[in-house]
Write a protein that holds these residues in place. Structure first.
Motif, short mmCIF file in Angstrom:
data_model
loop_
_atom_site.label_atom_id
_atom_site.label_comp_id
_atom_site.label_asym_id
_atom_site.label_seq_id
_atom_site.Cartn_x
_atom_site.Cartn_y
_atom_site.Cartn_z
N ILE A 157 1.49 0.47 -7.16
CA ILE A 157 0.93 -0.37 -6.10
C ILE A 157 0.26 -1.60 -6.70
O ILE A 157 0.42 -2.71 -6.18
CB ILE A 157 -0.07 0.44 -5.24
CG1 ILE A 157 0.68 1.47 -4.41
CG2 ILE A 157 -0.91 -0.48 -4.36
CD1 ILE A 157 -0.21 2.50 -3.74
N LYS A 158 -0.47 -1.44 -7.80
CA LYS A 158 -1.16 -2.57 -8.42
C LYS A 158 -0.18 -3.58 -9.02
O LYS A 158 -0.43 -4.77 -8.99
CB LYS A 158 -2.11 -2.08 -9.52
CG LYS A 158 -3.35 -1.39 -9.00
CD LYS A 158 -4.40 -1.15 -10.06
CE LYS A 158 -3.91 -0.61 -11.35
NZ LYS A 158 -4.98 -0.23 -12.29
N ARG A 159 0.94 -3.09 -9.55
CA ARG A 159 1.82 -3.95 -10.34
C ARG A 159 3.04 -4.47 -9.60
O ARG A 159 3.65 -5.45 -10.05
CB ARG A 159 2.27 -3.20 -11.58
CG ARG A 159 1.12 -2.94 -12.54
CD ARG A 159 1.44 -1.98 -13.65
NE ARG A 159 2.64 -2.29 -14.40
CZ ARG A 159 3.02 -1.62 -15.48
NH1 ARG A 159 2.27 -0.61 -15.94
NH2 ARG A 159 4.11 -1.93 -16.11
N CYS A 160 3.43 -3.84 -8.52
CA CYS A 160 4.69 -4.19 -7.88
C CYS A 160 4.49 -4.76 -6.48
O CYS A 160 3.55 -4.40 -5.78
CB CYS A 160 5.58 -2.95 -7.76
SG CYS A 160 5.95 -2.19 -9.33
N ARG A 161 5.42 -5.59 -6.10
CA ARG A 161 5.44 -6.11 -4.74
C ARG A 161 6.42 -5.26 -3.93
O ARG A 161 7.52 -5.69 -3.63
CB ARG A 161 5.86 -7.57 -4.74
CG ARG A 161 4.85 -8.48 -5.39
CD ARG A 161 5.35 -9.90 -5.41
NE ARG A 161 6.03 -10.25 -4.18
CZ ARG A 161 5.59 -11.14 -3.30
NH1 ARG A 161 4.49 -11.79 -3.53
NH2 ARG A 161 6.27 -11.39 -2.21
N ALA A 162 6.01 -4.05 -3.65
CA ALA A 162 6.86 -3.14 -2.89
C ALA A 162 6.08 -2.64 -1.68
O ALA A 162 4.86 -2.52 -1.71
CB ALA A 162 7.27 -1.95 -3.76
N PHE A 163 6.81 -2.38 -0.62
CA PHE A 163 6.22 -1.80 0.58
C PHE A 163 6.32 -0.28 0.42
O PHE A 163 7.39 0.26 0.17
CB PHE A 163 7.01 -2.26 1.81
CG PHE A 163 6.44 -1.80 3.10
CD1 PHE A 163 5.31 -2.39 3.63
CD2 PHE A 163 7.04 -0.76 3.80
CE1 PHE A 163 4.78 -1.96 4.84
CE2 PHE A 163 6.52 -0.33 5.00
CZ PHE A 163 5.39 -0.93 5.52
N ILE A 164 5.19 0.39 0.52
CA ILE A 164 5.16 1.84 0.30
C ILE A 164 4.75 2.55 1.58
O ILE A 164 3.72 2.23 2.17
CB ILE A 164 4.21 2.20 -0.86
CG1 ILE A 164 4.69 1.52 -2.14
CG2 ILE A 164 4.11 3.71 -1.04
CD1 ILE A 164 3.77 1.68 -3.32
N VAL A 165 5.57 3.51 1.98
CA VAL A 165 5.26 4.35 3.13
C VAL A 165 4.98 5.74 2.59
O VAL A 165 5.79 6.31 1.86
CB VAL A 165 6.45 4.40 4.13
CG1 VAL A 165 6.14 5.35 5.28
CG2 VAL A 165 6.79 3.01 4.64
N CYS A 166 3.83 6.25 2.93
CA CYS A 166 3.38 7.53 2.39
C CYS A 166 2.92 8.40 3.55
O CYS A 166 1.96 8.06 4.23
CB CYS A 166 2.24 7.25 1.41
SG CYS A 166 1.60 8.66 0.56
N SER A 167 3.62 9.48 3.81
CA SER A 167 3.21 10.36 4.90
C SER A 167 2.53 11.61 4.34
O SER A 167 2.96 12.16 3.32
CB SER A 167 4.41 10.75 5.77
OG SER A 167 5.27 11.62 5.07
N THR A 168 1.46 12.00 5.00
CA THR A 168 0.75 13.22 4.61
C THR A 168 0.34 13.98 5.86
O THR A 168 0.19 13.40 6.93
CB THR A 168 -0.54 12.94 3.80
OG1 THR A 168 -1.50 12.34 4.66
CG2 THR A 168 -0.29 12.06 2.61
N ARG A 169 0.15 15.23 5.69
CA ARG A 169 -0.52 16.01 6.72
C ARG A 169 -2.01 15.79 6.52
O ARG A 169 -2.44 15.40 5.43
CB ARG A 169 -0.19 17.49 6.57
CG ARG A 169 1.26 17.78 6.84
CD ARG A 169 1.50 19.28 6.78
NE ARG A 169 2.90 19.52 7.06
CZ ARG A 169 3.63 20.41 6.44
NH1 ARG A 169 3.10 21.17 5.50
NH2 ARG A 169 4.89 20.57 6.73
N PRO A 170 -2.81 16.06 7.53
CA PRO A 170 -4.27 15.93 7.31
C PRO A 170 -4.71 16.89 6.20
O PRO A 170 -4.22 18.01 6.09
CB PRO A 170 -4.86 16.36 8.66
CG PRO A 170 -3.77 16.14 9.66
CD PRO A 170 -2.48 16.40 8.91
#
Length: 103
Positions: free
Chosen positions: A48-61
């Motif tokens: 995240i710090k180094r790349c220009r990428a869109f990140i989708v991260c799904s989690t349960r609560p």
């Protein structure tokens, strides 16, 4: 020694994502992120710090008995993070989705 190997691996993976993100719009999708281990959260934070990428991260609560680790909190509570709360599917929608997946 183990720490050095992890750092090298993180740098190599970040390098690959950096190259991909420079050449193309890049999206990284992580499902069930509540199962990610500490080293992987650290690596994701570096990406995240180094790349220009869109990140989708799904989690349960995260349950109170098992809150997210500090490495995950850095990402989940970061200024760059947009959190969306999704409700569960209605029973009729579940049946329709199951039927679509079976086909």
């Amino acid at each position: 020694k183990d720490r050095c190997k992890k750092k090298k691996l993180t740098n190599m993976i970040c390098y690959l994502f950096e190259r991909a993100a420079k050449a193309h719009n890049t999206m990284i999708i992580l499902d069930d992120a509540q199962w990610i281990d500490k080293d992987s959260w650290i690596m994701l934070h570096e990406i995240i710090k180094r790349c220009r990428a869109f990140i989708v991260c799904s989690t349960r609560p995260f349950p109170a008995a098992h809150p997210p680790m500090d490495e995950a909190k850095k990402i989940l509570n970061g200024s760059f993070t947009k959190e969306l709360h999704l409700s569960s599917l209605k029973p009729d929608d579940m049946v329709m989705l199951a039927c679509q997946l079976i086909k």
